[in-house]
Scaffold this motif. Structure first.
Motif, PDB file in Angstrom:
ATOM      1  N   UNK A  14       0.847  -1.186   0.000  1.00 26.82           N
ATOM      2  CA  UNK A  14       0.000   0.000   0.000  1.00 26.82           C
ATOM      3  C   UNK A  14       0.885   1.239   0.000  1.00 26.82           C
ATOM      4  N   UNK A  15       1.135   1.769  -1.164  1.00 25.11           N
ATOM      5  CA  UNK A  15       2.001   2.933  -1.251  1.00 25.11           C
ATOM      6  C   UNK A  15       1.284   4.221  -0.907  1.00 25.11           C
ATOM      7  N   UNK A  16      -0.031   4.185  -0.686  1.00 27.42           N
ATOM      8  CA  UNK A  16      -0.754   5.405  -0.327  1.00 27.42           C
ATOM      9  C   UNK A  16      -0.342   5.924   1.050  1.00 27.42           C
ATOM     10  N   UNK A  17       0.311   5.098   1.859  1.00 28.37           N
ATOM     11  CA  UNK A  17       0.822   5.534   3.159  1.00 28.37           C
ATOM     12  C   UNK A  17       2.101   6.356   3.018  1.00 28.37           C
ATOM     13  N   UNK A  18       2.713   6.313   1.853  1.00 31.59           N
ATOM     14  CA  UNK A  18       4.017   6.940   1.631  1.00 31.59           C
ATOM     15  C   UNK A  18       3.817   8.312   1.008  1.00 31.59           C
ATOM     16  N   UNK A  19       4.079   9.354   1.798  1.00 30.22           N
ATOM     17  CA  UNK A  19       3.872  10.720   1.311  1.00 30.22           C
ATOM     18  C   UNK A  19       5.005  11.181   0.398  1.00 30.22           C
ATOM     19  N   UNK A  20       6.217  10.717   0.641  1.00 36.71           N
ATOM     20  CA  UNK A  20       7.347  11.167  -0.163  1.00 36.71           C
ATOM     21  C   UNK A  20       7.263  10.541  -1.556  1.00 36.71           C
ATOM     22  N   UNK A  21       7.167  11.356  -2.607  1.00 36.81           N
ATOM     23  CA  UNK A  21       7.013  10.804  -3.958  1.00 36.81           C
ATOM     24  C   UNK A  21       8.207   9.972  -4.430  1.00 36.81           C
ATOM     25  N   UNK A  22       9.416  10.294  -3.976  1.00 41.27           N
ATOM     26  CA  UNK A  22      10.594   9.523  -4.382  1.00 41.27           C
ATOM     27  C   UNK A  22      10.542   8.111  -3.804  1.00 41.27           C
ATOM     28  N   UNK A  23      10.174   8.007  -2.538  1.00 40.93           N
ATOM     29  CA  UNK A  23      10.072   6.690  -1.902  1.00 40.93           C
ATOM     30  C   UNK A  23       8.909   5.908  -2.502  1.00 40.93           C
ATOM     31  N   UNK A  24       7.801   6.576  -2.742  1.00 41.72           N
ATOM     32  CA  UNK A  24       6.654   5.913  -3.362  1.00 41.72           C
ATOM     33  C   UNK A  24       7.029   5.360  -4.740  1.00 41.72           C
ATOM     34  N   UNK A  25       7.754   6.142  -5.539  1.00 39.71           N
ATOM     35  CA  UNK A  25       8.189   5.681  -6.861  1.00 39.71           C
ATOM     36  C   UNK A  25       9.125   4.478  -6.734  1.00 39.71           C
ATOM     37  N   UNK A  26      10.014   4.500  -5.748  1.00 39.77           N
ATOM     38  CA  UNK A  26      10.928   3.393  -5.490  1.00 39.77           C
ATOM     39  C   UNK A  26      10.142   2.118  -5.193  1.00 39.77           C
ATOM     40  N   UNK A  27       9.204   2.189  -4.262  1.00 39.31           N
ATOM     41  CA  UNK A  27       8.434   1.009  -3.856  1.00 39.31           C
ATOM     42  C   UNK A  27       7.566   0.508  -5.017  1.00 39.31           C
ATOM     43  N   UNK A  28       6.924   1.406  -5.718  1.00 39.53           N
ATOM     44  CA  UNK A  28       6.080   0.990  -6.844  1.00 39.53           C
ATOM     45  C   UNK A  28       6.907   0.312  -7.931  1.00 39.53           C
ATOM     46  N   UNK A  29       8.082   0.849  -8.238  1.00 42.32           N
ATOM     47  CA  UNK A  29       8.945   0.245  -9.259  1.00 42.32           C
ATOM     48  C   UNK A  29       9.461  -1.118  -8.806  1.00 42.32           C
ATOM     49  N   UNK A  30       9.871  -1.210  -7.544  1.00 38.67           N
ATOM     50  CA  UNK A  30      10.325  -2.483  -6.997  1.00 38.67           C
ATOM     51  C   UNK A  30       9.222  -3.525  -7.131  1.00 38.67           C
ATOM     52  N   UNK A  31       8.025  -3.184  -6.694  1.00 39.56           N
ATOM     53  CA  UNK A  31       6.913  -4.134  -6.723  1.00 39.56           C
ATOM     54  C   UNK A  31       6.492  -4.509  -8.139  1.00 39.56           C
ATOM     55  N   UNK A  32       6.686  -3.617  -9.080  1.00 37.43           N
ATOM     56  CA  UNK A  32       6.334  -3.904 -10.471  1.00 37.43           C
ATOM     57  C   UNK A  32       7.447  -4.667 -11.196  1.00 37.43           C
TER      58      UNK A  32
END
Length: 104
Positions: free
Chosen positions: A1-19
């Motif tokens: 659940x990346x919606x908990x992550x406010x920092x866009x850089x960290x969110x992009x990191x997690x989304x890319x990792x998961x994809x």
């Protein structure tokens, strides 16, 4: 659940990792990004290829603090199975400059 992550850089990191998206993952990092695993600095390219991409790594965020720069998550891959982990991120110029991963 990346919606908990406010920092866009960290969110992009997690989304890319998961994809499993190597291109998006590298784009989320500064050119000189570094990382450590369980307190030991590792070669970022080698580690991510082995621990994330070829082993189908996936990060399920449990909690996010400091705008998402500190995460507790269940991390799983085909090599090690699932484990509870803590991730800390240093962000510079809108990208992840360093991340530290380890067991929680």
């Amino acid at each position: 659940m990346t919606d908990q992550i406010a920092d866009p850089a960290v969110r992009a990191f997690v989304e890319a990792l998961n994809a499993g998206d190597r291109t998006a993952f590298r784009a989320a990092l500064t050119p000189d990004a570094t990382m450590s695993d369980d307190g030991t600095d590792r070669d970022l390219t080698d580690w991510t290829e082995r621990e994330v991409f070829t082993s189908k790594g996936h990060l399920d965020v449990e909690t996010a603090e400091d705008e998402g720069r500190t995460l507790v998550a269940n991390y799983a891959n085909s090599t090690w199975g699932a484990m509870r982990t803590r991730w800390r991120f240093t962000v510079r110029d809108g990208k992840v400059a360093r991340f530290e991963a380890g067991q929680a």
